[in-house]
Scaffold this motif. Structure first.
Motif, PDB file in Angstrom:
ATOM      1  N   SER A 172     -45.709  97.135 -37.908  1.00 30.77           N
ATOM      2  CA  SER A 172     -44.901  95.922 -37.768  1.00 30.77           C
ATOM      3  C   SER A 172     -45.285  94.914 -38.839  1.00 30.77           C
ATOM      4  O   SER A 172     -46.469  94.681 -39.090  1.00 30.77           O
ATOM      5  CB  SER A 172     -45.113  95.314 -36.378  1.00 30.77           C
ATOM      6  OG  SER A 172     -44.632  96.168 -35.369  1.00 30.77           O
ATOM      7  N   ASP A 173     -44.264  94.328 -39.467  1.00 33.96           N
ATOM      8  CA  ASP A 173     -44.511  93.354 -40.516  1.00 33.96           C
ATOM      9  C   ASP A 173     -44.941  92.020 -39.907  1.00 33.96           C
ATOM     10  O   ASP A 173     -44.480  91.649 -38.829  1.00 33.96           O
ATOM     11  CB  ASP A 173     -43.225  93.166 -41.319  1.00 33.96           C
ATOM     12  CG  ASP A 173     -43.470  92.509 -42.653  1.00 33.96           C
ATOM     13  OD1 ASP A 173     -44.638  92.423 -43.056  1.00 33.96           O
ATOM     14  OD2 ASP A 173     -42.485  92.091 -43.287  1.00 33.96           O
ATOM     15  N   ARG A 174     -45.825  91.319 -40.597  1.00 37.01           N
ATOM     16  CA  ARG A 174     -46.248  89.982 -40.174  1.00 37.01           C
ATOM     17  C   ARG A 174     -46.870  89.269 -41.364  1.00 37.01           C
ATOM     18  O   ARG A 174     -47.344  89.917 -42.300  1.00 37.01           O
ATOM     19  CB  ARG A 174     -47.246  90.057 -39.019  1.00 37.01           C
ATOM     20  CG  ARG A 174     -48.615  90.612 -39.388  1.00 37.01           C
ATOM     21  CD  ARG A 174     -49.591  90.508 -38.219  1.00 37.01           C
ATOM     22  NE  ARG A 174     -50.954  90.803 -38.598  1.00 37.01           N
ATOM     23  CZ  ARG A 174     -51.529  91.991 -38.519  1.00 37.01           C
ATOM     24  NH1 ARG A 174     -50.821  93.013 -38.068  1.00 37.01           N
ATOM     25  NH2 ARG A 174     -52.788  92.158 -38.880  1.00 37.01           N
ATOM     26  N   LEU A 212     -50.470  90.291 -43.543  1.00 39.95           N
ATOM     27  CA  LEU A 212     -50.948  91.628 -43.233  1.00 39.95           C
ATOM     28  C   LEU A 212     -51.542  92.323 -44.467  1.00 39.95           C
ATOM     29  O   LEU A 212     -52.615  92.923 -44.406  1.00 39.95           O
ATOM     30  CB  LEU A 212     -49.821  92.467 -42.643  1.00 39.95           C
ATOM     31  CG  LEU A 212     -50.158  93.910 -42.267  1.00 39.95           C
ATOM     32  CD1 LEU A 212     -51.344  93.965 -41.313  1.00 39.95           C
ATOM     33  CD2 LEU A 212     -48.951  94.609 -41.673  1.00 39.95           C
ATOM     34  N   THR A 218     -40.290  96.377 -47.102  1.00 34.75           N
ATOM     35  CA  THR A 218     -40.117  95.872 -45.734  1.00 34.75           C
ATOM     36  C   THR A 218     -38.654  95.969 -45.367  1.00 34.75           C
ATOM     37  O   THR A 218     -37.767  95.791 -46.208  1.00 34.75           O
ATOM     38  CB  THR A 218     -40.570  94.402 -45.612  1.00 34.75           C
ATOM     39  OG1 THR A 218     -39.766  93.597 -46.476  1.00 34.75           O
ATOM     40  CG2 THR A 218     -42.032  94.237 -45.958  1.00 34.75           C
ATOM     41  N   THR A 268     -38.083  94.271 -39.695  1.00 39.97           N
ATOM     42  CA  THR A 268     -39.365  93.917 -39.065  1.00 39.97           C
ATOM     43  C   THR A 268     -40.461  94.952 -39.287  1.00 39.97           C
ATOM     44  O   THR A 268     -41.558  94.805 -38.748  1.00 39.97           O
ATOM     45  CB  THR A 268     -39.242  93.641 -37.556  1.00 39.97           C
ATOM     46  OG1 THR A 268     -39.118  94.863 -36.833  1.00 39.97           O
ATOM     47  CG2 THR A 268     -38.070  92.720 -37.250  1.00 39.97           C
ATOM     48  N   ASN A 312     -49.562  93.542 -31.871  1.00 38.73           N
ATOM     49  CA  ASN A 312     -48.277  94.125 -31.497  1.00 38.73           C
ATOM     50  C   ASN A 312     -48.507  95.513 -30.911  1.00 38.73           C
ATOM     51  O   ASN A 312     -48.814  96.458 -31.616  1.00 38.73           O
ATOM     52  CB  ASN A 312     -47.354  94.218 -32.714  1.00 38.73           C
ATOM     53  CG  ASN A 312     -45.937  94.614 -32.341  1.00 38.73           C
ATOM     54  OD1 ASN A 312     -45.698  95.186 -31.286  1.00 38.73           O
ATOM     55  ND2 ASN A 312     -44.992  94.295 -33.213  1.00 38.73           N
ATOM     56  N   THR A 321     -44.591  84.928 -48.484  1.00 37.12           N
ATOM     57  CA  THR A 321     -44.525  86.325 -48.077  1.00 37.12           C
ATOM     58  C   THR A 321     -43.852  87.109 -49.199  1.00 37.12           C
ATOM     59  O   THR A 321     -43.095  86.563 -49.998  1.00 37.12           O
ATOM     60  CB  THR A 321     -43.706  86.504 -46.781  1.00 37.12           C
ATOM     61  OG1 THR A 321     -42.330  86.209 -47.061  1.00 37.12           O
ATOM     62  CG2 THR A 321     -44.204  85.570 -45.702  1.00 37.12           C
ATOM     63  N   PHE A 370     -41.688  90.133 -43.904  1.00 37.47           N
ATOM     64  CA  PHE A 370     -42.936  89.513 -44.309  1.00 37.47           C
ATOM     65  C   PHE A 370     -43.704  90.278 -45.368  1.00 37.47           C
ATOM     66  O   PHE A 370     -44.498  89.722 -46.091  1.00 37.47           O
ATOM     67  CB  PHE A 370     -43.870  89.345 -43.093  1.00 37.47           C
ATOM     68  CG  PHE A 370     -43.347  88.399 -42.077  1.00 37.47           C
ATOM     69  CD1 PHE A 370     -43.160  87.077 -42.397  1.00 37.47           C
ATOM     70  CD2 PHE A 370     -43.026  88.830 -40.812  1.00 37.47           C
ATOM     71  CE1 PHE A 370     -42.691  86.185 -41.450  1.00 37.47           C
ATOM     72  CE2 PHE A 370     -42.547  87.953 -39.877  1.00 37.47           C
ATOM     73  CZ  PHE A 370     -42.383  86.630 -40.189  1.00 37.47           C
TER      74      PHE A 370
END
Length: 438
Positions: free
Chosen positions: A124-126, A129, A151, A154, A192, A353, A417
């Motif tokens: 999961s993108d954030r 990261l 990406t 998400t 997550n 990002t 992100f």
């Protein structure tokens, strides 16, 4: 088809490559004729794409036992290909002396090599990261020499090539590799728990873009989110209908043209186990039009509306994964261990990002391209970019492209992100298919 039988067919019907710089006014025409086999279209397109050639037109025909494709290609400046080294490479890669067609392993772009360790990451993108990932690699004395990060929807995926800080070669110690995998997997999981995170570590080389498509397809990034209506205007126009008279399914695609678009679409059709029997590609203007007659590898056209919707969603995802959103930054500086960790920290601390990144090391230089956006989705503040450039170096980090491209109204759709930031060590003119289908 086993390797020995395939070699016999090649000896009886050797591939023929004709490169013509005379018949078309504004492009080099490349014609490839050979015995047909599963995956050959992807192999040919991959060779041309890896040379960074722009495919402006293409005619594809592989109905029966013979494969015949014609490509109009240019360089990125729209010029014909006149470099003898490139023309000779195309002849050797696709002609009778080529070695690319010996097995299906080559058709998925996997090659061998022992000079680095490949790390594949998906999760999961954030925000931030990649900064965390690069800090872990630096702590474990791993030097990132090449990487590409995408990406979409998400999700974030990366293929990174790392070497041992001490000896500059591949990392082979099983315990150390296990530690790299364990720590990176912990970073990817974060808080997550609803989506799976994966880390794969291997010794050898991988065709990076081929693997990224496979990884994101396997991760089902094509599944639409419940609130993606805001992206409707940006979605490519993909349609699938059945041509009952010929027992084909016909896929038509209209979208903004960009480099490597044909490669991305052919990758996805191959991953979904569809065979292209006929195709027509026209990308001479700002918009690309592509049309394919396909069947599943089992010989059947698309059988249901659910299958049709899945093909559409997967092709949309293939097109959108590589879309370059945000402000383009290019960096070139002397490579050093820890550079990736240092710069991604600067990006993260300034709320930037990265939606996509290409990282390479060439002759001791880090050569990298980043597409950055503000973490909140608002336009990137020029003052922040100026501050970052002053910190990193005005001549090291440069702004490329059109700044206004990043000044878009924030979307309500899921933010991309990209790990928080990545930086480091980096002739025919008219043709068409008869559309008498329903």
């Amino acid at each position: 088809m086993d390797d020995e039988y395939e070699k016999l067919i090649r000896r009886m019907n050797p591939p023929r490559v004709v490169i013509d710089n005379e018949s078309c006014k504004n492009a080099t025409v490349i014609q490839v004729d050979s015995a047909n086999k599963q995956g050959i279209l992807l192999e040919v397109v991959q060779v041309l794409t890896d040379l960074n050639l722009m495919i402006t037109k293409a005619y594809i025909c592989s109905d029966g036992g013979w494969f015949m494709d014609v490509f109009n290609v240019t360089d990125h400046d729209g010029n014909k290909i006149t470099d003898e080294g490139i023309l000779d490479y195309i002849q050797k890669s696709l002609g009778p002396d080529s070695c690319f067609a010996s097995s299906m392993r080559r058709s998925v772009g996997v090659t061998s090599g022992m000079d680095h360790t490949s790390i594949e990451l998906i999760g999961s993108d954030r925000p931030g990261l990649l900064s965390e990932v690069s800090a872990v690699l630096t702590h474990l004395k791993c030097n990132v020499v090449n990487a590409e990060v995408w990406t979409h929807n998400t999700r974030a995926a990366a293929v990174m090539q790392v070497t041992d800080e001490e000896n500059g070669g591949a990392i082979t110690d099983p315990e150390r590799l296990a530690m790299v995998k364990r720590l990176l997997c912990n970073v990817l999981k974060g808080s997550n728990k609803s989506r799976e995170a994966k880390t794969v570590v291997s010794v050898g080389a991988t065709h990076t873009e081929r693997r990224l498509h496979q990884m994101m397809f396997d991760d089902r990034d094509y599944e639409r989110m419940g609130n993606d209506s805001a992206d409707e205007k940006e979605r490519p126009n993909v349609n699938v209908v059945n041509w009952h008279d010929k027992d084909y399914s016909v896929v038509t695609i209209r979208c903004k043209d960009r480099p490597k678009l044909l490669f991305d679409i052919v990758c996805t059709l191959t991953d979904m186990q569809y065979v292209v029997f006929h195709g027509n590609v026209d990308a001479e203007g700002p918009e690309a039009y592509q049309e394919y007659c396909i069947r599943h590898i089992d010989g059947s056209p698309v059988k249901s509306d659910a299958e049709r919707q899945r093909v559409i969603q997967c092709l949309e995802a293939a097109i959108q994964r590589r879309v370059s959103e945000g402000l383009k930054l290019e960096l070139c500086t002397s490579d050093r261990v820890g550079l990736l960790s240092d710069v991604t920290r600067i990006f993260r601390e300034n709320s930037l990002t990265v939606t996509r990144a290409e990282v390479a090391t060439r002759a001791g230089k880090a050569v990298n391209t980043f597409y950055v956006r503000d973490a909140s989705g608002y336009p990137v503040d020029p003052k922040i970019i100026d501050s970052i450039r002053q910190t990193i170096g005005q001549t090291i980090l440069r702004v490329k492209g059109s700044p206004e491209e990043s000044n878009q109204v924030p979307q309500e759709s899921p933010t991309r992100f990209l790990f928080g930031g990545l930086f480091k060590s980096r002739s025919f003119c008219n043709f068409g298919l008869v559309r008498s289908y329903s």
